[in-house]
Design a protein around this motif. Sequence first.
Motif, PDB file in Angstrom:
ATOM      1  N   GLU A 155     -59.653  -4.520  33.692  1.00 29.65           N
ATOM      2  CA  GLU A 155     -59.124  -4.456  32.335  1.00 29.65           C
ATOM      3  C   GLU A 155     -60.033  -5.166  31.338  1.00 29.65           C
ATOM      4  N   THR A 156     -60.706  -6.226  31.799  1.00 35.25           N
ATOM      5  CA  THR A 156     -61.600  -6.966  30.907  1.00 35.25           C
ATOM      6  C   THR A 156     -62.708  -6.071  30.370  1.00 35.25           C
ATOM      7  N   MET A 157     -63.180  -5.145  31.189  1.00 37.20           N
ATOM      8  CA  MET A 157     -64.262  -4.251  30.760  1.00 37.20           C
ATOM      9  C   MET A 157     -63.873  -3.407  29.556  1.00 37.20           C
ATOM     10  N   LEU A 158     -62.603  -3.060  29.462  1.00 35.32           N
ATOM     11  CA  LEU A 158     -62.155  -2.144  28.409  1.00 35.32           C
ATOM     12  C   LEU A 158     -62.300  -2.765  27.020  1.00 35.32           C
ATOM     13  N   ILE A 159     -62.064  -4.071  26.912  1.00 37.56           N
ATOM     14  CA  ILE A 159     -62.054  -4.723  25.596  1.00 37.56           C
ATOM     15  C   ILE A 159     -63.437  -4.718  24.943  1.00 37.56           C
ATOM     16  N   PRO A 160     -64.505  -5.174  25.637  1.00 32.38           N
ATOM     17  CA  PRO A 160     -65.821  -5.125  24.986  1.00 32.38           C
ATOM     18  C   PRO A 160     -66.262  -3.702  24.636  1.00 32.38           C
ATOM     19  N   MET A 161     -66.015  -2.745  25.534  1.00 35.25           N
ATOM     20  CA  MET A 161     -66.418  -1.370  25.238  1.00 35.25           C
ATOM     21  C   MET A 161     -65.655  -0.819  24.047  1.00 35.25           C
ATOM     22  N   TYR A 162     -64.400  -1.204  23.906  1.00 34.02           N
ATOM     23  CA  TYR A 162     -63.592  -0.788  22.750  1.00 34.02           C
ATOM     24  C   TYR A 162     -64.254  -1.238  21.449  1.00 34.02           C
ATOM     25  N   PHE A 163     -64.699  -2.491  21.412  1.00 34.00           N
ATOM     26  CA  PHE A 163     -65.313  -3.013  20.185  1.00 34.00           C
ATOM     27  C   PHE A 163     -66.731  -2.481  19.982  1.00 34.00           C
ATOM     28  N   ILE A 164     -67.476  -2.295  21.065  1.00 37.35           N
ATOM     29  CA  ILE A 164     -68.842  -1.775  20.945  1.00 37.35           C
ATOM     30  C   ILE A 164     -68.832  -0.400  20.293  1.00 37.35           C
TER      31      ILE A 164
END
Length: 540
Positions: free
Chosen positions: A152-161
Amino acid sequence: MDAFLDSLLREHLLSAITFLPLATALVLALAEGIAGLPESVWKWTSLGSSLVGAALTLLLWQRFDPAASGLQLVEHAAWIPDYGIHYTMGVDGIALLLGALTSFLLPIVLIASWTDIAKRVRSFLFFMMALQTGMLGAFFALDLFLFYVFWETMLIPMYFIIGIWGGPRRIYATVKLFIYTMVGSLLMLVGIVVLAWLHQQQFGSLTFEYFGVGPATGILDLQIPTEGGVWWQRQGFLFGVFALAFAIKVPMFPFHTWLPDAHVEAPTPGSAVLAGVLLKLGTFGFVRYALPLFPQAAFDYAPWMVGLALVGIVYGALVAMVQSDFKKLVAYSSVSHMGFIVLGLFAMNPQGISGAVLQMVNHGVSTGALFILVGMIYERRHVRELDAFGGLARTMPVYTTFFVIATMSSIGLPGLNGFVGEFLILLGAFQHLRWSAVIATSGVILSAVYMLWAVRRVFFGPLVHEANRVLKDLSAREKLVGVALVIPMIWIGVHPSTFTNPLDRAVTELIETMTKRVPDMAARVPQRQAAVALDAETGE
């Protein structure tokens, strides 16, 4: 200090590799109050950290013993012991290759995008480094709750990128990515909780650990029924919720529609990491969790998974053929190539699974390279339409050379990395699913059609557009990126045993784990001849 570093590298190497990018991200975040520093400081800090991470991964590779059984370099500590949650990390040949791919790509992506990101540079680097920790942690985690946290942690940075540095439709793309991924992830969480509950019922202790540590038993030791009892405790349901989460991440047909939007709207480094590593977490999830935990259900549903993989192979190739946007073409090619990997996994024999894992690495290198190269030409022309180019081989011969090599790698030219993985996958599929191997081979032909067609339109023919006459060829920095990407393409192509040898033991143990519970699988496991076949093909 020396003793601390020695202990860190000796006993906590996996943690050091995983959390070094996060530590760098925190440094970038805490530097908010430092005024007057140029952006280059943050770029060099991130690049230096990524290079140290790559060096630590080389150390990991050196310490890994391909002949040893089980997990290696295991780290174990209580995290939330009252609920059976532990911090457990470990590595086998599969995780080793994918962790190495992740560490290898980050510095290349950072160098390639050195001048591409013009706004909020420090924030962008923060999210890239945080994303790196999420991906590495998911590969190394051996506790299902810990795996879910990293997943789930991976989703947050990719969302903002994508959402901040993406294209005009970036909000639509990020929302679509978030919804698709969250639906699958939450259902997988339900399955993880059910597994922990079943462990408590069978063994009297609550745990989320995948492998047993010491005298304890792990979730892999569960006997999960295939029929009878409550429906949500059966293998069919549990395999379904895990497979759905992984199929969305791959993405498999028909869950693929978020991928082209995300790729098109993402900035070049986001696209490269998304294609190079993030998609592999879906196929890694199948091989690490879905197949060994629910072997009977996986065996029973294999024809359906193979069918969806074949649809993805052919559909992705056909849709790629009609694309006019360079990035969309490469995005749909990923749908087709990831279908090959799923086909290899559900062939359920050593050749197919070994080929699938190797092809994860191959796809990460070749498709990551294609997205980086498309980004280089986009920065010069700010257009991605194929018709806007033509004749670039005359003005950009070095760029053309790198792009043609990446194209040949992608379509599986013998002597390059893509051929090795596709050969093993088709060999594994042909042993038990000959019709699927025939259909998949058509995907190889179609990939050559659309990629070579695109190369002809972009690089050869007359220089129709005046803007293409003044384009500058690659700079020294961009040439360095091209060389760094071409080296593994050739290395894997001519000396695949460097990468297949670490896989042998892990794949053999996976097959043994499954055949113990699925007697019908015994017919799929003859003596492994893949290495011999590879040597014959490559002349090793």
